[in-house]
Design an enzyme around this catalytic site. Sequence first.
Site, PDB file in Angstrom:
ATOM      1  N   CYS A 247     -75.345  -8.170  20.271  1.00 38.01           N
ATOM      2  CA  CYS A 247     -76.803  -8.410  20.283  1.00 38.01           C
ATOM      3  C   CYS A 247     -77.409  -7.254  21.062  1.00 38.01           C
ATOM      4  O   CYS A 247     -77.691  -7.375  22.251  1.00 38.01           O
ATOM      5  CB  CYS A 247     -77.108  -9.750  20.954  1.00 38.01           C
ATOM      6  SG  CYS A 247     -76.462 -11.160  20.046  1.00 38.01           S
ATOM      7  N   ASP A 314     -74.522 -10.226  24.684  1.00 37.56           N
ATOM      8  CA  ASP A 314     -75.722 -10.418  25.512  1.00 37.56           C
ATOM      9  C   ASP A 314     -76.628 -11.328  24.684  1.00 37.56           C
ATOM     10  O   ASP A 314     -77.499 -10.867  23.953  1.00 37.56           O
ATOM     11  CB  ASP A 314     -76.360  -9.043  25.761  1.00 37.56           C
ATOM     12  CG  ASP A 314     -77.511  -9.114  26.747  1.00 37.56           C
ATOM     13  OD1 ASP A 314     -77.613 -10.110  27.475  1.00 37.56           O
ATOM     14  OD2 ASP A 314     -78.303  -8.153  26.779  1.00 37.56           O
ATOM     15  N   CYS A 367     -79.868 -13.599  30.267  1.00 35.49           N
ATOM     16  CA  CYS A 367     -80.824 -13.438  31.366  1.00 35.49           C
ATOM     17  C   CYS A 367     -81.489 -14.796  31.607  1.00 35.49           C
ATOM     18  O   CYS A 367     -82.682 -14.899  31.823  1.00 35.49           O
ATOM     19  CB  CYS A 367     -81.845 -12.328  31.099  1.00 35.49           C
ATOM     20  SG  CYS A 367     -82.799 -12.537  29.600  1.00 35.49           S
TER      21      CYS A 367
HETATM   22  C1  LIG Z   1     -81.034 -10.437  25.273  1.00 38.66           C
HETATM   23  S1  LIG Z   1     -81.468  -9.546  23.877  1.00 38.66           S
HETATM   24  C2  LIG Z   1     -80.341  -8.203  23.920  1.00 38.66           C
HETATM   25  C3  LIG Z   1     -80.689  -7.091  24.899  1.00 38.66           C
HETATM   26  C4  LIG Z   1     -79.792  -5.875  24.759  1.00 38.66           C
HETATM   27  N1  LIG Z   1     -78.402  -6.220  24.901  1.00 38.66           N
HETATM   28  C5  LIG Z   1     -80.119  -4.771  25.759  1.00 38.66           C
HETATM   29  O1  LIG Z   1     -79.503  -4.686  26.794  1.00 38.66           O
HETATM   30  O2  LIG Z   1     -81.016  -3.975  25.466  1.00 38.66           O
HETATM   31  C6  LIG Z   1     -80.817 -10.543  22.610  1.00 38.66           C
HETATM   32  C7  LIG Z   1     -80.854  -9.922  21.224  1.00 38.66           C
HETATM   33  O3  LIG Z   1     -80.134 -10.781  20.324  1.00 38.66           O
HETATM   34  C8  LIG Z   1     -80.665 -10.555  19.035  1.00 38.66           C
HETATM   35  N2  LIG Z   1     -80.148 -11.648  18.169  1.00 38.66           N
HETATM   36  C9  LIG Z   1     -80.577 -12.918  18.075  1.00 38.66           C
HETATM   37  N3  LIG Z   1     -79.817 -13.604  17.211  1.00 38.66           N
HETATM   38  C10 LIG Z   1     -78.890 -12.731  16.734  1.00 38.66           C
HETATM   39  C11 LIG Z   1     -77.821 -12.826  15.792  1.00 38.66           C
HETATM   40  N4  LIG Z   1     -77.553 -13.968  15.159  1.00 38.66           N
HETATM   41  N5  LIG Z   1     -77.067 -11.728  15.556  1.00 38.66           N
HETATM   42  C12 LIG Z   1     -77.340 -10.551  16.188  1.00 38.66           C
HETATM   43  N6  LIG Z   1     -78.345 -10.410  17.073  1.00 38.66           N
HETATM   44  C13 LIG Z   1     -79.101 -11.484  17.348  1.00 38.66           C
HETATM   45  C14 LIG Z   1     -82.143 -10.515  19.257  1.00 38.66           C
HETATM   46  O4  LIG Z   1     -82.793  -9.829  18.204  1.00 38.66           O
HETATM   47  C15 LIG Z   1     -82.224  -9.743  20.593  1.00 38.66           C
HETATM   48  O5  LIG Z   1     -82.453  -8.372  20.361  1.00 38.66           O
END
Ligand SMILES: C[S@@+](CC[C@H](N)C(=O)[O-])C[C@H]1O[C@@H](n2cnc3c(N)ncnc32)[C@H](O)[C@@H]1O
Length: 426
Positions: A247, A314, A367
Amino acid sequence: MNLRALAAKAVFDVLERGVSLSVALPEQQKLLSDGKDKALLAELCYGVMRFLPQLDHCVSQFMSKPLKGKQRIVHQLLLVGVYQLYFTRVPAHAAISETAEACRKLKFEGLVKVVNGVLRNIQRQIPALAESNDTLKYNYPGWLLKRLKAAYEQWPQIVEASHQRPPMWLRNNRRQQSRDQYIAKLVAAEINCRPGLSDDAIELEFATDVSRLPGFAEGAVSVQDGAAQWAATLLAPQDGELVLDACAAPGGKSCHLLELADIQLLAVDADSKRLERVQQNLDRLALNAKVIHGDAANIDSWWSGERFDRILLDAPCSATGVIRRHPDIKWLRKDSDIQELAELQKQILDHCWQWLKPGGTLLYATCSILPDENSNQVAAFLARTPDARLDALPQQADPLAIGWQILPGQDGMDGFFYARLKKATL
Ligand SMILES: C[S@@+](CC[C@H](N)C(=O)[O-])C[C@H]1O[C@@H](n2cnc3c(N)ncnc32)[C@H](O)[C@@H]1O
Protein backbone atom coordinates in the site's frame (compact mmCIF):
# COMPACT_ATOMS: atom_id res chain seq x y z
CA MET A 1 -10.32 37.00 -2.80
CA ASN A 2 -11.71 37.28 0.74
CA LEU A 3 -9.70 34.89 2.90
CA ARG A 4 -12.57 34.20 5.35
CA ALA A 5 -14.88 33.32 2.46
CA LEU A 6 -12.28 30.84 1.20
CA ALA A 7 -11.97 29.38 4.71
CA ALA A 8 -15.75 28.96 4.92
CA LYS A 9 -15.73 27.16 1.55
CA ALA A 10 -13.02 24.74 2.64
CA VAL A 11 -14.76 24.05 5.97
CA PHE A 12 -18.06 23.57 4.10
CA ASP A 13 -16.44 21.04 1.75
CA VAL A 14 -15.17 19.00 4.70
CA LEU A 15 -18.24 19.13 6.94
CA GLU A 16 -21.04 19.05 4.36
CA ARG A 17 -19.45 17.15 1.47
CA GLY A 18 -17.05 14.80 3.29
CA VAL A 19 -13.96 16.05 1.41
CA SER A 20 -10.69 15.71 3.30
CA LEU A 21 -9.11 19.01 4.38
CA SER A 22 -5.85 18.07 2.65
CA VAL A 23 -7.83 18.24 -0.63
CA ALA A 24 -10.26 21.08 0.23
CA LEU A 25 -7.65 23.50 1.62
CA PRO A 26 -5.19 23.57 -1.34
CA GLU A 27 -8.20 24.14 -3.66
CA GLN A 28 -8.80 27.47 -1.88
CA GLN A 29 -5.14 28.27 -1.14
CA LYS A 30 -4.33 28.33 -4.83
CA LEU A 31 -6.59 31.37 -5.17
CA LEU A 32 -4.24 33.35 -2.90
CA SER A 33 -0.79 34.52 -3.91
CA ASP A 34 0.69 35.72 -0.62
CA GLY A 35 2.36 33.06 1.56
CA LYS A 36 1.19 34.70 4.79
CA ASP A 37 -2.43 34.69 3.57
CA LYS A 38 -2.15 31.01 2.68
CA ALA A 39 -0.83 30.30 6.18
CA LEU A 40 -3.66 32.25 7.83
CA LEU A 41 -6.21 30.39 5.70
CA ALA A 42 -4.73 27.08 6.86
CA GLU A 43 -4.71 28.24 10.49
CA LEU A 44 -8.42 29.16 10.32
CA CYS A 45 -9.45 25.85 8.72
CA TYR A 46 -7.32 23.67 11.00
CA GLY A 47 -8.47 25.63 14.03
CA VAL A 48 -12.15 25.12 13.19
CA MET A 49 -11.54 21.37 12.81
CA ARG A 50 -9.71 21.19 16.16
CA PHE A 51 -12.37 23.01 18.18
CA LEU A 52 -15.50 22.29 16.13
CA PRO A 53 -17.90 21.17 18.93
CA GLN A 54 -17.20 24.20 21.11
CA LEU A 55 -17.37 26.64 18.19
CA ASP A 56 -20.61 25.06 16.96
CA HIS A 57 -22.11 25.29 20.41
CA CYS A 58 -21.06 28.91 20.80
CA VAL A 59 -22.63 29.92 17.46
CA SER A 60 -25.87 28.09 18.23
CA GLN A 61 -26.20 29.91 21.56
CA PHE A 62 -26.29 33.23 19.73
CA MET A 63 -28.60 32.26 16.85
CA SER A 64 -32.37 32.22 17.21
CA LYS A 65 -32.64 29.38 14.66
CA PRO A 66 -30.00 27.27 12.87
CA LEU A 67 -29.03 27.99 9.26
CA LYS A 68 -30.02 25.18 6.91
CA GLY A 69 -29.56 24.04 3.31
CA LYS A 70 -27.61 26.44 1.08
CA GLN A 71 -27.19 28.86 4.00
CA ARG A 72 -25.09 26.28 5.85
CA ILE A 73 -21.95 27.90 4.43
CA VAL A 74 -22.78 31.02 6.45
CA HIS A 75 -22.84 28.84 9.57
CA GLN A 76 -19.36 27.62 8.62
CA LEU A 77 -18.31 31.24 8.10
CA LEU A 78 -19.52 32.00 11.63
CA LEU A 79 -17.34 29.15 12.95
CA VAL A 80 -14.39 30.80 11.21
CA GLY A 81 -15.38 34.13 12.76
CA VAL A 82 -15.72 32.75 16.29
CA TYR A 83 -12.43 30.84 15.99
CA GLN A 84 -10.68 34.14 15.28
CA LEU A 85 -12.24 35.78 18.34
CA TYR A 86 -11.16 33.01 20.72
CA PHE A 87 -7.97 31.57 19.33
CA THR A 88 -6.11 34.09 17.17
CA ARG A 89 -4.44 37.46 17.57
CA VAL A 90 -6.47 38.96 14.74
CA PRO A 91 -7.96 42.15 16.29
CA ALA A 92 -11.66 41.58 17.03
CA HIS A 93 -12.87 44.53 14.90
CA ALA A 94 -10.93 43.24 11.87
CA ALA A 95 -12.10 39.65 12.43
CA ILE A 96 -15.73 40.80 12.56
CA SER A 97 -15.68 43.22 9.63
CA GLU A 98 -13.73 40.82 7.38
CA THR A 99 -16.04 37.94 8.24
CA ALA A 100 -19.13 40.06 7.55
CA GLU A 101 -17.58 41.13 4.25
CA ALA A 102 -16.97 37.47 3.44
CA CYS A 103 -20.70 36.86 3.86
CA ARG A 104 -21.33 39.46 1.14
CA LYS A 105 -18.68 37.85 -1.09
CA LEU A 106 -20.40 34.50 -0.63
CA LYS A 107 -23.52 36.23 -2.02
CA PHE A 108 -25.58 36.07 1.15
CA GLU A 109 -26.22 39.81 1.39
CA GLY A 110 -29.33 39.16 3.47
CA LEU A 111 -27.29 37.47 6.21
CA VAL A 112 -24.52 40.07 6.57
CA LYS A 113 -26.35 41.73 9.45
CA VAL A 114 -26.84 38.38 11.18
CA VAL A 115 -23.12 37.54 10.92
CA ASN A 116 -22.17 40.97 12.16
CA GLY A 117 -24.66 40.83 15.02
CA VAL A 118 -23.75 37.32 16.21
CA LEU A 119 -20.01 38.05 16.18
CA ARG A 120 -20.46 41.41 17.93
CA ASN A 121 -22.57 39.79 20.63
CA ILE A 122 -20.00 37.08 21.20
CA GLN A 123 -17.17 39.63 21.24
CA ARG A 124 -18.98 41.72 23.87
CA GLN A 125 -19.46 38.75 26.20
CA ILE A 126 -16.70 36.25 25.27
CA PRO A 127 -18.50 33.55 27.26
CA ALA A 128 -16.39 30.61 28.49
CA LEU A 129 -16.49 27.87 25.85
CA ALA A 130 -18.87 25.10 26.92
CA GLU A 131 -17.51 21.98 28.63
CA SER A 132 -20.82 20.46 29.65
CA ASN A 133 -20.16 17.04 28.11
CA ASP A 134 -17.04 15.12 27.02
CA THR A 135 -17.44 15.97 23.33
CA LEU A 136 -17.46 19.68 24.17
CA LYS A 137 -14.77 19.41 26.83
CA TYR A 138 -12.36 17.45 24.64
CA ASN A 139 -13.52 18.56 21.17
CA TYR A 140 -13.74 14.93 20.15
CA PRO A 141 -16.53 12.77 18.76
CA GLY A 142 -18.20 10.63 21.43
CA TRP A 143 -17.62 7.31 19.63
CA LEU A 144 -13.88 7.89 19.41
CA LEU A 145 -13.61 8.99 23.04
CA LYS A 146 -15.40 5.78 24.00
CA ARG A 147 -12.86 3.69 22.10
CA LEU A 148 -9.89 5.59 23.53
CA LYS A 149 -11.25 5.31 27.09
CA ALA A 150 -11.65 1.54 26.64
CA ALA A 151 -8.10 1.16 25.32
CA TYR A 152 -5.99 3.60 27.34
CA GLU A 153 -5.82 4.75 30.94
CA GLN A 154 -4.02 7.86 29.72
CA TRP A 155 -6.74 8.76 27.16
CA PRO A 156 -6.95 12.45 28.26
CA GLN A 157 -3.25 12.92 27.48
CA ILE A 158 -3.72 11.25 24.09
CA VAL A 159 -6.58 13.60 23.29
CA GLU A 160 -4.56 16.60 24.48
CA ALA A 161 -1.55 15.55 22.36
CA SER A 162 -3.74 15.33 19.27
CA HIS A 163 -4.70 19.01 19.66
CA GLN A 164 -1.05 20.09 19.54
CA ARG A 165 0.59 21.37 16.39
CA PRO A 166 2.93 18.66 15.13
CA PRO A 167 6.62 19.35 14.48
CA MET A 168 8.06 19.10 10.98
CA TRP A 169 10.34 16.09 10.47
CA LEU A 170 12.87 15.42 7.75
CA ARG A 171 14.33 12.14 6.54
CA ASN A 172 17.95 12.46 5.56
CA ASN A 173 18.79 10.75 2.26
CA ARG A 174 21.79 8.70 3.32
CA ARG A 175 22.66 8.06 -0.33
CA GLN A 176 23.62 11.74 -0.58
CA GLN A 177 25.12 12.58 2.83
CA SER A 178 25.23 11.48 6.46
CA ARG A 179 22.62 12.85 8.86
CA ASP A 180 25.32 14.82 10.69
CA GLN A 181 26.43 16.42 7.43
CA TYR A 182 22.88 17.45 6.63
CA ILE A 183 22.28 18.80 10.13
CA ALA A 184 25.38 20.97 9.62
CA LYS A 185 23.83 22.33 6.40
CA LEU A 186 20.60 23.12 8.23
CA VAL A 187 22.47 24.92 11.00
CA ALA A 188 24.38 26.93 8.36
CA ALA A 189 20.99 27.91 6.86
CA GLU A 190 19.87 29.00 10.37
CA ILE A 191 17.31 26.20 10.66
CA ASN A 192 17.36 24.80 14.19
CA CYS A 193 16.90 21.06 14.50
CA ARG A 194 17.77 17.92 16.42
CA PRO A 195 18.32 14.29 15.45
CA GLY A 196 15.40 11.88 16.03
CA LEU A 197 15.60 8.37 17.47
CA SER A 198 15.67 6.48 14.17
CA ASP A 199 18.83 6.73 12.05
CA ASP A 200 17.77 9.22 9.38
CA ALA A 201 15.28 11.37 11.30
CA ILE A 202 15.71 15.10 11.95
CA GLU A 203 13.13 17.13 13.88
CA LEU A 204 12.93 20.83 13.05
CA GLU A 205 12.33 23.38 15.78
CA PHE A 206 9.97 25.30 13.48
CA ALA A 207 8.19 24.18 10.33
CA THR A 208 9.57 25.77 7.20
CA ASP A 209 8.83 25.86 3.50
CA VAL A 210 10.70 23.06 1.69
CA SER A 211 12.20 25.65 -0.67
CA ARG A 212 14.37 26.79 2.29
CA LEU A 213 15.77 23.29 2.86
CA PRO A 214 19.27 22.87 1.38
CA GLY A 215 19.20 20.51 -1.63
CA PHE A 216 15.52 19.60 -1.28
CA ALA A 217 14.79 19.71 -5.02
CA GLU A 218 17.84 17.49 -5.63
CA GLY A 219 16.61 14.88 -3.14
CA ALA A 220 18.89 15.60 -0.17
CA VAL A 221 15.96 15.13 2.24
CA SER A 222 12.28 14.29 2.34
CA VAL A 223 9.52 15.45 4.66
CA GLN A 224 8.28 12.49 6.73
CA ASP A 225 7.13 12.16 10.32
CA GLY A 226 9.54 10.51 12.75
CA ALA A 227 7.11 7.63 13.42
CA ALA A 228 6.67 6.81 9.72
CA GLN A 229 10.46 6.65 9.35
CA TRP A 230 10.60 3.56 11.52
CA ALA A 231 8.89 1.47 8.81
CA ALA A 232 11.89 1.01 6.52
CA THR A 233 14.31 0.63 9.44
CA LEU A 234 12.18 -2.10 11.06
CA LEU A 235 11.64 -3.98 7.78
CA ALA A 236 15.45 -3.77 7.26
CA PRO A 237 15.72 -4.64 3.54
CA GLN A 238 18.98 -6.23 2.39
CA ASP A 239 20.81 -5.75 -0.95
CA GLY A 240 19.48 -7.96 -3.74
CA GLU A 241 16.12 -8.72 -2.15
CA LEU A 242 12.70 -8.63 -3.78
CA VAL A 243 10.46 -6.36 -1.68
CA LEU A 244 6.77 -5.48 -1.92
CA ASP A 245 5.34 -2.22 -0.61
CA ALA A 246 1.72 -3.35 -0.75
CA CYS A 247 0.00 0.00 0.00
CA ALA A 248 2.63 2.40 -1.23
CA ALA A 249 1.09 5.76 -2.13
CA PRO A 250 2.24 8.53 -1.84
CA GLY A 251 5.51 6.65 -1.53
CA GLY A 252 7.37 8.01 1.49
CA LYS A 253 8.18 4.57 2.85
CA SER A 254 8.94 3.09 -0.59
CA CYS A 255 11.59 5.76 -1.13
CA HIS A 256 13.08 5.19 2.30
CA LEU A 257 13.36 1.43 1.59
CA LEU A 258 15.24 2.23 -1.62
CA GLU A 259 17.54 4.64 0.19
CA LEU A 260 18.47 1.89 2.67
CA ALA A 261 19.42 -0.93 0.29
CA ASP A 262 19.80 -1.94 -3.37
CA ILE A 263 16.55 -3.86 -3.68
CA GLN A 264 14.04 -4.66 -6.38
CA LEU A 265 10.91 -2.89 -5.14
CA LEU A 266 7.31 -3.22 -6.25
CA ALA A 267 5.36 -0.17 -5.10
CA VAL A 268 1.67 -1.04 -5.36
CA ASP A 269 -1.46 0.93 -4.58
CA ALA A 270 -5.15 0.67 -5.43
CA ASP A 271 -5.49 4.43 -5.98
CA SER A 272 -4.12 5.49 -9.37
CA LYS A 273 -4.23 9.22 -8.54
CA ARG A 274 -2.17 8.74 -5.39
CA LEU A 275 0.26 6.54 -7.35
CA GLU A 276 1.31 9.57 -9.41
CA ARG A 277 2.82 10.98 -6.22
CA VAL A 278 4.90 7.79 -5.79
CA GLN A 279 6.51 8.32 -9.19
CA GLN A 280 7.12 12.03 -8.44
CA ASN A 281 8.85 11.14 -5.17
CA LEU A 282 10.96 8.45 -6.85
CA ASP A 283 11.97 10.92 -9.58
CA ARG A 284 13.00 13.67 -7.14
CA LEU A 285 15.16 11.18 -5.24
CA ALA A 286 16.48 9.50 -8.45
CA LEU A 287 15.27 6.08 -7.27
CA ASN A 288 13.75 3.21 -9.23
CA ALA A 289 10.82 0.94 -8.45
CA LYS A 290 8.13 -0.93 -10.39
CA VAL A 291 5.06 1.21 -9.72
CA ILE A 292 1.90 -0.88 -10.07
CA HIS A 293 -1.78 0.01 -9.89
CA GLY A 294 -3.25 -3.02 -8.19
CA ASP A 295 -5.14 -4.58 -5.31
CA ALA A 296 -2.96 -5.86 -2.46
CA ALA A 297 -5.71 -8.38 -1.66
CA ASN A 298 -5.43 -9.88 -5.17
CA ILE A 299 -1.74 -10.01 -6.03
CA ASP A 300 -2.22 -12.86 -8.50
CA SER A 301 -4.06 -10.45 -10.82
CA TRP A 302 -0.96 -8.26 -11.42
CA TRP A 303 2.12 -10.30 -10.46
CA SER A 304 3.29 -13.65 -11.72
CA GLY A 305 6.87 -13.44 -10.45
CA GLU A 306 8.37 -15.09 -7.41
CA ARG A 307 7.34 -14.53 -3.82
CA PHE A 308 8.79 -11.67 -1.79
CA ASP A 309 11.66 -11.64 0.72
CA ARG A 310 10.04 -8.79 2.60
CA ILE A 311 6.67 -7.07 2.52
CA LEU A 312 5.69 -3.72 3.94
CA LEU A 313 1.96 -3.59 4.62
CA ASP A 314 1.18 0.02 5.58
CA ALA A 315 -2.51 -0.71 5.70
CA PRO A 316 -5.44 1.63 4.99
CA CYS A 317 -6.66 2.63 8.46
CA SER A 318 -8.65 5.12 10.54
CA ALA A 319 -5.62 7.47 10.79
CA THR A 320 -6.56 8.15 14.42
CA GLY A 321 -2.83 8.44 15.23
CA VAL A 322 -2.40 11.48 12.99
CA ILE A 323 -5.33 13.64 14.14
CA ARG A 324 -2.87 16.37 15.16
CA ARG A 325 -1.91 16.65 11.45
CA HIS A 326 -5.40 15.98 10.09
CA PRO A 327 -7.98 17.15 12.65
CA ASP A 328 -10.76 16.75 10.07
CA ILE A 329 -10.45 12.97 10.59
CA LYS A 330 -12.47 13.42 13.79
CA TRP A 331 -15.49 14.55 11.74
CA LEU A 332 -15.00 12.48 8.58
CA ARG A 333 -14.72 9.08 10.26
CA LYS A 334 -17.54 7.26 11.97
CA ASP A 335 -17.62 4.37 14.42
CA SER A 336 -18.78 1.80 11.85
CA ASP A 337 -15.73 2.58 9.65
CA ILE A 338 -13.46 0.85 12.16
CA GLN A 339 -14.99 -2.59 11.66
CA GLU A 340 -14.98 -2.15 7.89
CA LEU A 341 -11.33 -1.09 7.92
CA ALA A 342 -10.38 -3.98 10.20
CA GLU A 343 -12.02 -6.39 7.73
CA LEU A 344 -10.13 -4.85 4.79
CA GLN A 345 -6.84 -4.99 6.74
CA LYS A 346 -7.49 -8.67 7.53
CA GLN A 347 -8.07 -9.52 3.86
CA ILE A 348 -4.94 -7.70 2.70
CA LEU A 349 -2.80 -9.18 5.49
CA ASP A 350 -3.93 -12.77 4.85
CA HIS A 351 -3.38 -12.41 1.11
CA CYS A 352 0.04 -10.72 1.35
CA TRP A 353 1.16 -13.48 3.72
CA GLN A 354 0.69 -16.05 0.95
CA TRP A 355 3.08 -14.03 -1.18
CA LEU A 356 5.86 -13.98 1.42
CA LYS A 357 8.74 -16.44 1.01
CA PRO A 358 9.34 -18.97 3.79
CA GLY A 359 11.76 -17.28 6.20
CA GLY A 360 10.54 -13.86 4.98
CA THR A 361 9.49 -10.81 7.01
CA LEU A 362 6.26 -8.81 6.82
CA LEU A 363 5.94 -5.52 8.64
CA TYR A 364 2.35 -4.60 9.43
CA ALA A 365 1.93 -0.86 10.02
CA THR A 366 -0.91 1.60 10.58
CA CYS A 367 -1.18 5.22 11.65
CA SER A 368 -4.02 4.22 13.96
CA ILE A 369 -4.11 4.07 17.75
CA LEU A 370 -7.13 1.74 17.95
CA PRO A 371 -6.47 -1.85 19.10
CA ASP A 372 -9.01 -3.33 16.65
CA GLU A 373 -6.78 -2.22 13.78
CA ASN A 374 -3.52 -2.99 15.57
CA SER A 375 -2.79 -5.41 18.41
CA ASN A 376 -6.18 -7.17 18.16
CA GLN A 377 -5.80 -7.46 14.39
CA VAL A 378 -2.33 -9.01 14.70
CA ALA A 379 -3.32 -11.28 17.61
CA ALA A 380 -6.18 -12.71 15.52
CA PHE A 381 -3.82 -13.15 12.56
CA LEU A 382 -1.29 -15.05 14.68
CA ALA A 383 -4.05 -17.27 16.05
CA ARG A 384 -5.22 -18.33 12.56
CA THR A 385 -1.78 -18.49 10.86
CA PRO A 386 0.36 -21.42 12.03
CA ASP A 387 3.48 -20.43 10.05
CA ALA A 388 3.57 -16.87 11.47
CA ARG A 389 5.41 -15.72 14.55
CA LEU A 390 5.70 -12.28 16.08
CA ASP A 391 9.19 -10.82 16.20
CA ALA A 392 9.23 -8.50 19.24
CA LEU A 393 10.71 -5.07 18.49
CA PRO A 394 13.44 -3.66 20.76
CA GLN A 395 11.61 -0.32 20.75
CA GLN A 396 8.51 -1.76 22.50
CA ALA A 397 8.20 -0.62 26.11
CA ASP A 398 6.48 -3.92 26.96
CA PRO A 399 8.36 -6.84 25.31
CA LEU A 400 5.28 -9.06 25.66
CA ALA A 401 2.92 -6.62 23.92
CA ILE A 402 1.66 -7.47 20.44
CA GLY A 403 3.49 -4.88 18.37
CA TRP A 404 4.82 -1.41 19.11
CA GLN A 405 2.14 1.20 19.66
CA ILE A 406 3.53 4.72 19.35
CA LEU A 407 1.17 7.31 20.82
CA PRO A 408 0.75 10.81 19.33
CA GLY A 409 3.38 13.19 20.70
CA GLN A 410 5.62 10.37 21.98
CA ASP A 411 9.18 11.61 21.32
CA GLY A 412 7.60 14.21 19.03
CA MET A 413 6.16 11.52 16.72
CA ASP A 414 2.73 10.76 15.25
CA GLY A 415 0.68 7.86 16.59
CA PHE A 416 1.71 4.70 14.73
CA PHE A 417 1.66 0.93 15.11
CA TYR A 418 4.22 -1.65 13.99
CA ALA A 419 4.20 -5.44 14.22
CA ARG A 420 7.00 -7.49 12.60
CA LEU A 421 5.94 -10.95 11.50
CA LYS A 422 8.28 -13.78 10.49
CA LYS A 423 7.26 -16.68 8.28
CA ALA A 424 8.52 -20.12 9.25
CA THR A 425 11.14 -21.69 6.96
CA LEU A 426 10.04 -24.87 5.18
C1 LIG B 1 -1.53 4.54 4.89
S1 LIG B 1 -1.64 4.79 3.20
C2 LIG B 1 -0.05 4.33 2.64
C3 LIG B 1 1.04 5.37 2.86
C4 LIG B 1 2.35 5.00 2.19
N1 LIG B 1 2.83 3.72 2.62
C5 LIG B 1 3.46 6.03 2.43
O1 LIG B 1 4.26 5.86 3.32
O2 LIG B 1 3.51 7.01 1.69
C6 LIG B 1 -2.62 3.44 2.71
C7 LIG B 1 -2.74 3.26 1.21
O3 LIG B 1 -3.42 2.02 0.96
C8 LIG B 1 -4.05 2.14 -0.30
N2 LIG B 1 -5.00 1.00 -0.41
C9 LIG B 1 -6.22 0.86 0.13
N3 LIG B 1 -6.73 -0.33 -0.17
C10 LIG B 1 -5.81 -0.97 -0.95
C11 LIG B 1 -5.76 -2.24 -1.60
N4 LIG B 1 -6.77 -3.10 -1.51
N5 LIG B 1 -4.65 -2.56 -2.30
C12 LIG B 1 -3.61 -1.67 -2.40
N6 LIG B 1 -3.63 -0.46 -1.82
C13 LIG B 1 -4.70 -0.12 -1.10
C14 LIG B 1 -4.65 3.51 -0.27
O4 LIG B 1 -4.88 3.99 -1.58
C15 LIG B 1 -3.54 4.31 0.45
O5 LIG B 1 -2.70 4.94 -0.48
